[in-house]
Write a protein that holds these residues in place. Structure first.
Motif, PDB file in Angstrom:
ATOM      1  N   UNK A  80     -34.963  60.479 139.862  1.00  0.00           N
ATOM      2  CA  UNK A  80     -36.127  59.718 140.297  1.00  0.00           C
ATOM      3  C   UNK A  80     -36.567  58.766 139.190  1.00  0.00           C
ATOM      4  N   UNK A  81     -37.443  57.809 139.513  1.00  0.00           N
ATOM      5  CA  UNK A  81     -37.909  56.876 138.491  1.00  0.00           C
ATOM      6  C   UNK A  81     -38.586  57.578 137.321  1.00  0.00           C
ATOM      7  N   UNK A  82     -39.138  58.765 137.524  1.00  0.00           N
ATOM      8  CA  UNK A  82     -39.779  59.450 136.413  1.00  0.00           C
ATOM      9  C   UNK A  82     -38.816  60.286 135.603  1.00  0.00           C
ATOM     10  N   UNK A  83     -37.523  60.244 135.944  1.00  0.00           N
ATOM     11  CA  UNK A  83     -36.533  60.949 135.162  1.00  0.00           C
ATOM     12  C   UNK A  83     -36.239  62.336 135.641  1.00  0.00           C
ATOM     13  N   UNK A  84     -36.799  62.725 136.778  1.00  0.00           N
ATOM     14  CA  UNK A  84     -36.586  64.071 137.296  1.00  0.00           C
ATOM     15  C   UNK A  84     -35.401  64.037 138.260  1.00  0.00           C
ATOM     16  N   UNK A  85     -34.518  65.083 138.173  1.00  0.00           N
ATOM     17  CA  UNK A  85     -33.360  65.173 139.045  1.00  0.00           C
ATOM     18  C   UNK A  85     -33.820  65.565 140.441  1.00  0.00           C
ATOM     19  N   UNK A  86     -33.389  64.764 141.423  1.00  0.00           N
ATOM     20  CA  UNK A  86     -33.756  65.069 142.805  1.00  0.00           C
ATOM     21  C   UNK A  86     -32.526  65.387 143.644  1.00  0.00           C
ATOM     22  N   UNK A  87     -31.313  65.240 143.075  1.00  0.00           N
ATOM     23  CA  UNK A  87     -30.106  65.546 143.821  1.00  0.00           C
ATOM     24  C   UNK A  87     -28.969  65.931 142.864  1.00  0.00           C
ATOM     25  N   UNK A  88     -28.087  66.892 143.281  1.00  0.00           N
ATOM     26  CA  UNK A  88     -27.009  67.394 142.406  1.00  0.00           C
ATOM     27  C   UNK A  88     -25.796  67.698 143.263  1.00  0.00           C
ATOM     28  N   UNK A  89     -24.638  67.186 142.866  1.00  0.00           N
ATOM     29  CA  UNK A  89     -23.432  67.333 143.681  1.00  0.00           C
ATOM     30  C   UNK A  89     -22.717  68.639 143.346  1.00  0.00           C
ATOM     31  N   UNK A  90     -21.774  69.004 144.245  1.00  0.00           N
ATOM     32  CA  UNK A  90     -20.967  70.203 144.022  1.00  0.00           C
ATOM     33  C   UNK A  90     -20.096  70.039 142.786  1.00  0.00           C
ATOM     34  N   UNK A  91     -19.697  68.770 142.487  1.00  0.00           N
ATOM     35  CA  UNK A  91     -18.899  68.537 141.286  1.00  0.00           C
ATOM     36  C   UNK A  91     -19.640  68.879 140.021  1.00  0.00           C
ATOM     37  N   UNK A  92     -21.007  68.824 140.069  1.00  0.00           N
ATOM     38  CA  UNK A  92     -21.766  69.202 138.892  1.00  0.00           C
ATOM     39  C   UNK A  92     -21.594  70.662 138.550  1.00  0.00           C
ATOM     40  N   UNK A  93     -21.513  71.527 139.613  1.00  0.00           N
ATOM     41  CA  UNK A  93     -21.268  72.952 139.383  1.00  0.00           C
ATOM     42  C   UNK A  93     -19.905  73.163 138.756  1.00  0.00           C
ATOM     43  N   UNK A  94     -18.872  72.401 139.260  1.00  0.00           N
ATOM     44  CA  UNK A  94     -17.526  72.557 138.719  1.00  0.00           C
ATOM     45  C   UNK A  94     -17.403  72.020 137.305  1.00  0.00           C
ATOM     46  N   UNK A  95     -18.129  70.938 137.010  1.00  0.00           N
ATOM     47  CA  UNK A  95     -17.998  70.315 135.703  1.00  0.00           C
ATOM     48  C   UNK A  95     -18.832  71.020 134.645  1.00  0.00           C
ATOM     49  N   UNK A  96     -20.138  71.379 134.995  1.00  0.00           N
ATOM     50  CA  UNK A  96     -21.055  71.892 133.980  1.00  0.00           C
ATOM     51  C   UNK A  96     -21.553  73.315 134.256  1.00  0.00           C
ATOM     52  N   UNK A  97     -21.241  73.838 135.430  1.00  0.00           N
ATOM     53  CA  UNK A  97     -21.680  75.201 135.745  1.00  0.00           C
ATOM     54  C   UNK A  97     -23.091  75.316 136.286  1.00  0.00           C
ATOM     55  N   UNK A  98     -23.855  74.204 136.357  1.00  0.00           N
ATOM     56  CA  UNK A  98     -25.220  74.215 136.885  1.00  0.00           C
ATOM     57  C   UNK A  98     -25.180  74.076 138.404  1.00  0.00           C
ATOM     58  N   UNK A  99     -26.037  74.871 139.077  1.00  0.00           N
ATOM     59  CA  UNK A  99     -26.194  74.746 140.532  1.00  0.00           C
ATOM     60  C   UNK A  99     -27.292  73.754 140.826  1.00  0.00           C
ATOM     61  N   UNK A 100     -27.376  73.357 142.128  1.00  0.00           N
ATOM     62  CA  UNK A 100     -28.432  72.423 142.529  1.00  0.00           C
ATOM     63  C   UNK A 100     -29.805  73.046 142.330  1.00  0.00           C
ATOM     64  N   UNK A 101     -29.939  74.358 142.607  1.00  0.00           N
ATOM     65  CA  UNK A 101     -31.253  75.010 142.446  1.00  0.00           C
ATOM     66  C   UNK A 101     -31.699  74.976 140.994  1.00  0.00           C
ATOM     67  N   UNK A 102     -30.700  74.996 140.064  1.00  0.00           N
ATOM     68  CA  UNK A 102     -31.056  75.035 138.641  1.00  0.00           C
ATOM     69  C   UNK A 102     -31.323  73.648 138.067  1.00  0.00           C
ATOM     70  N   UNK A 103     -30.942  72.610 138.748  1.00  0.00           N
ATOM     71  CA  UNK A 103     -31.101  71.273 138.176  1.00  0.00           C
ATOM     72  C   UNK A 103     -32.160  70.447 138.873  1.00  0.00           C
ATOM     73  N   UNK A 104     -32.281  70.589 140.192  1.00  0.00           N
ATOM     74  CA  UNK A 104     -33.264  69.761 140.915  1.00  0.00           C
ATOM     75  C   UNK A 104     -34.655  70.121 140.452  1.00  0.00           C
ATOM     76  N   UNK A 105     -35.422  69.061 140.149  1.00  0.00           N
ATOM     77  CA  UNK A 105     -36.786  69.223 139.688  1.00  0.00           C
ATOM     78  C   UNK A 105     -36.924  69.230 138.178  1.00  0.00           C
ATOM     79  N   UNK A 106     -35.827  69.256 137.469  1.00  0.00           N
ATOM     80  CA  UNK A 106     -35.889  69.246 136.000  1.00  0.00           C
ATOM     81  C   UNK A 106     -35.543  67.831 135.498  1.00  0.00           C
ATOM     82  N   UNK A 107     -36.059  67.450 134.308  1.00  0.00           N
ATOM     83  CA  UNK A 107     -35.718  66.150 133.730  1.00  0.00           C
ATOM     84  C   UNK A 107     -34.214  66.082 133.425  1.00  0.00           C
ATOM     85  N   UNK A 108     -33.630  64.959 133.681  1.00  0.00           N
ATOM     86  CA  UNK A 108     -32.209  64.800 133.446  1.00  0.00           C
ATOM     87  C   UNK A 108     -31.865  64.915 131.974  1.00  0.00           C
TER      88      UNK A 108
END
Length: 810
Positions: A17-45
């Motif tokens: 988002x414009x304020x720097x907060x993650x609002x969407x996370x792909x399945x590739x993020x789990x494969x690349x970094x191990x983070x799930x969407x629940x763990x990343x959405x809503x947190x600052x990038x």
């Protein structure tokens, strides 16, 4: 397959988002970094970045490019490439960012970087040869950025007249062929990059790029600069050509021309070869002191070869060329070293304007080289290498290699090639010089040993021809002779000594001298050849200066000895391994003489057979050596037939006939000497011969004197009558007193008055000086004093004592 590809190269996509907060996370993020969407959405990038860039992730702020360190869920750090794209609403207001992350060491990112940073030129074209992609190396070669060439057609972008250096028809034609046929190809082209003054050699591989259905969608290629290897190979090819092409003949001028022609145009555009006059004449070159001291050095322009026609005609081989003291050529000849003149200066970067990979750096040149000489640029030259021609410690001359029609200057490797070419040629030139000296010496010796002019003889009209072998074979041992014998007879001789050179000429001289000596004894042909054979068998081997021995050239020599008697018109001959003569009758019919030739000289132990034939007056007898009838394109049988056909043609004088035969029979490039001796027979008028048998009674001596006096009176020879009576008296008295019957007296009127007395005894008389009170022993002394010549010849029935008085011109 898609899952495997995702596992091999997972891509994490985050919506920020414009304020720097993650609002969407792909399945590739789990494969690349191990983070799930629940763990990343809503947190600052920035929570997931190790060292976030300042001002990120503002939509209008800086955006990270290239690689970036990202936190893995397990606490490790992952190097990834980041791509940031802004999101906007329909009204243009920023709605956030899309951030894409890919692991650095996985496909296709690392492959992209590898291709981009590859030192080889890589490119991809569509079937119409439009640029689809090039790496940095390829962009540098064409001197254009990727943005300038993408989507452009190669042939339109680098058209003739705009950038002709890149108008490589062979290269683009091969690309089109690959696109059309779908078959890969390889190509080597000489290519000059834009901005470079040196042509490089490029090796290029091309292959089709197909889609999943197998359709050719593009053509890819890679190329690399193989100039060092290519030009090294070209230098080896020039050396190979030099090995094969320089020194093919033992001729100084021809060898110099071969040196001038071999490196043009592959290596140089203009080559000149200048030699000392002494070298051209086959003499010893000047000593080093004569080269290093004194004024102008004068050479002869032996050869000059240019890649294209010059405005000024090239000087002839004998044109003198002078080099002032201190000139480049003079310095090279005095020091024995080479000099390189270049018309270019070092570039601003401190490197020479030569091709990459070659020994062009000044550090690779010998001390003091190269010499920057702007004066050669004024003459249209880009470079010149001057090399002295040195052989066996002697300076033969100088050779210069110049470039003018090509922009590249010489390199240190070119200097090495120049010196190698000069070294090979110098040895070949010196060999040719030494051969010229020996050939001239042998030819002079042989000419001096051959008859300078054939003697006039009443028995035959003679003409002769002789030609030495070509330059490659050396002077041989062919020889001929015409020897006057007693009784108005004449000996015709022809021979051939094995081998070539001075030794063969010297051997020929010894044989000719021996034949003349034996002919003076008046031996029959078979006995003469037998004595000659024995003489050769007992000759010692020739000692060499080093103490070794060289077999005499007479061994294996051949000889034909023929004696013609104009009184009886009979010719007696014997051959020692020599071709038999040809006989052409007065009516024009001809054939070889039928006889049995004996063995060559020096064999020993085998007999020589005599053949006797009667010749009509005006018969033509041709004696020759095998070099006249044999050559590479003709065997002896055909050559003999051709010679007989030429000699049978009517209407020519003897000299013209001989010249025609030599000209027609001999090729331009001969490998052996050739000699021809023609003799047209004469018959002595019977009225010029008087012959009587004398009774073996001393009282018949007076009768013999009267017979001789009466005959001279009939001939009108009153002046020699007194001497003739005295001679007849002495010779007939000796024959009756010391010889055996039958006794015969014969007078022959020819160019000389010949008196012959024959008897049946084989005992030869001896000339001796009688003492004061001796009653005899003065007869032969008197004959020798009163006549111009006397001698003895043995026959099968006894001997003949003869003497001759000159009659003067008739």
């Amino acid at each position: 397959m898609e899952t495997t590809g995702a596992q091999d190269a997972p891509t994490a996509v985050a919506v920020v988002e414009p304020d720097g907060v993650v609002s969407g996370w792909s399945e590739g993020g789990l494969l690349l970094l191990g983070w799930t969407a629940e763990e990343t959405v809503g947190r600052p990038v920035t929570d997931f970045l190790v060292d976030p860039p300042p001002g990120f992730p503002s939509a209008d702020g800086p955006r990270p490019k290239g690689s970036i360190a990202v936190r893995h869920r397990d606490g490790s750090t992952v190097d990834a490439t980041v791509t940031v794209h802004p999101l906007r609403r329909a009204d243009g207001v920023a709605a956030g960012l899309v951030v894409t992350l890919q692991r650095w060491d996985r496909r296709p990112v690392i492959a992209d970087r590898a291709f981009e940073q590859c030192p080889f030129a890589l490119g991809v074209y569509d079937p119409d040869l439009r640029f689809l992609w090039v790496n940095a190396a390829a962009a540098a070669v064409v001197a254009h950025t990727e943005e300038q060439i993408l989507g452009e057609k190669y042939r339109e972008l680098f058209a003739v007249g705009e950038t002709p250096e890149l108008d490589d028809t062979a290269y683009t034609d091969k690309l089109s062929e690959v696109a059309r046929t779908g078959e890969p190809a390889r190509l080597i082209t000489i290519f000059r990059p834009l901005g470079s003054a040196y042509a490089n050699a490029w090796a290029t591989s091309m292959w089709p790029v197909r889609d999943a259905e197998g359709t050719v969608r593009a053509v890819a290629n890679w190329g690399f600069d193989m100039s060092a290897e290519y030009w090294a190979r070209q230098r080896l090819l020039i050396l190979k050509e030099a090995t094969r092409g320089i020194g093919r003949t033992l001729d100084v001028i021809s060898t110099a021309r071969e040196l001038a022609e071999t490196p043009v145009p592959g290596f140089a555009d203009l080559v000149t070869v200048d030699l000392f006059d002494e070298v051209l004449r086959g003499e010893e070159p000047p000593v080093s002191a004569a080269v290093t001291t004194g004024g102008t050095i004068t050479l002869a322009r032996a050869a000059r070869h240019s890649a294209k026609e010059d405005p000024d005609p090239a000087p002839g081989p004998a044109a003198p060329v002078g080099y002032a003291p201190g000139s480049i050529a003079a310095r090279c000849m005095s020091t024995g070293g080479s000099m390189v003149q270049l018309a270019v200066e070092p570039s601003q970067g401190g490197e020479w304007a030569f091709g990459p990979g070659l020994a062009a750096d000044p550090a690779h040149w010998p001390p003091g080289l190269p010499l920057i000489d702007q004066s050669i640029a004024a003459r249209g030259l880009t470079g010149r290498i001057t090399v002295p021609l040195l052989a066996r410690g002697a300076v033969l001359g100088v050779v210069t290699f110049a470039r003018r029609d090509r922009p590249e200057a010489f390199t240190a490797d070119d200097l090495i090639l120049s010196e190698e070419l000069a070294a090979k040629a110098a040895v070949a030139i010196d060999n040719a010089r030494r051969y010229t000296r020996e050939h001239t010496l042998a030819l002079t010796l042989q000419r001096s040993l051959l008859p300078q002019r054939l003697p006039h003889h009443g028995a035959v009209d003679v003409a002769s021809g002789y030609l030495p072998a070509g330059a490659g074979a050396g002077v041989g041992g062919d020889w001929f002779d015409v020897i006057a014998l007693s009784g108005a007879r004449v000996a015709l001789v022809v021979g051939d000594v094995v081998g070539h050179g001075v030794h063969a000429s010297a051997s020929m001289g010894r044989l000719r001298t021996a034949v003349r000596t034996l002919a003076d004894v008046d031996l029959p042909p078979d006995e003469l050849l037998t004595h000659l054979d024995d003489l050769i068998l007992h000759l010692p081997d020739d000692p060499r200066p080093e103490g070794g021995f060289e077999p005499t050239g007479e061994t294996g020599a051949t000889c034909l000895y023929a004696v013609y008697d104009p009184v009886s018109r009979r010719c007696t001959m014997a051959s020692a391994g020599h071709p038999l003569p040809l006989l052409v009758s007065p009516d024009g019919t001809g054939a070889p003489v039928v006889a049995q030739p004996g063995p060559p000289l020096g064999i020993g132990g085998l007999p020589f057979e005599v053949t006797e034939i009667e010749l009509p007056e005006g018969s033509l007898l041709a004696l020759y050596t095998d070099g006249l009838v044999e050559n590479h394109g003709r065997d002896a049988g055909k050559g003999t037939a051709d010679l007989l056909r030429i000699l049978s043609e009517p209407g020519s004088s003897l000299e013209a006939l001989c010249d025609t035969a030599m000209k027609v029979m001999l090729p331009d490039h001969r490998t052996d000497d050739a000699a021809l001796l023609l003799a047209r027979t004469r018959a002595l008028d019977p009225d010029h011969v008087a012959d009587w048998e004398i009774e073996p009674d001393p009282a018949q001596v007076a009768h013999a004197r009267r017979l001789a006096a009466d005959q001279l009176a009939r001939w009108g020879l009153e002046e020699p009558a007194f001497v003739t009576e005295l001679v007849v008296s002495e010779l007939v008295t000796n024959a009756i007193k010391y010889g055996q019957p039958p006794v015969r007296l014969r007078l022959i009127r020819d160019a000389a008055l010949i008196c012959e007395v024959s008897d049946g005894s084989g005992t030869a008389p001896h000339l001796r000086r009688a003492r004061t009170f001796d009653e005899g022993g003065r007869g032969l002394m008197l004959v020798a004093q009163l006549t111009q010549g006397w001698g003895t010849r043995h026959t099968t029935n006894g001997k003949t004592i003869w003497c001759a008085q000159n009659l003067g011109p008739t």
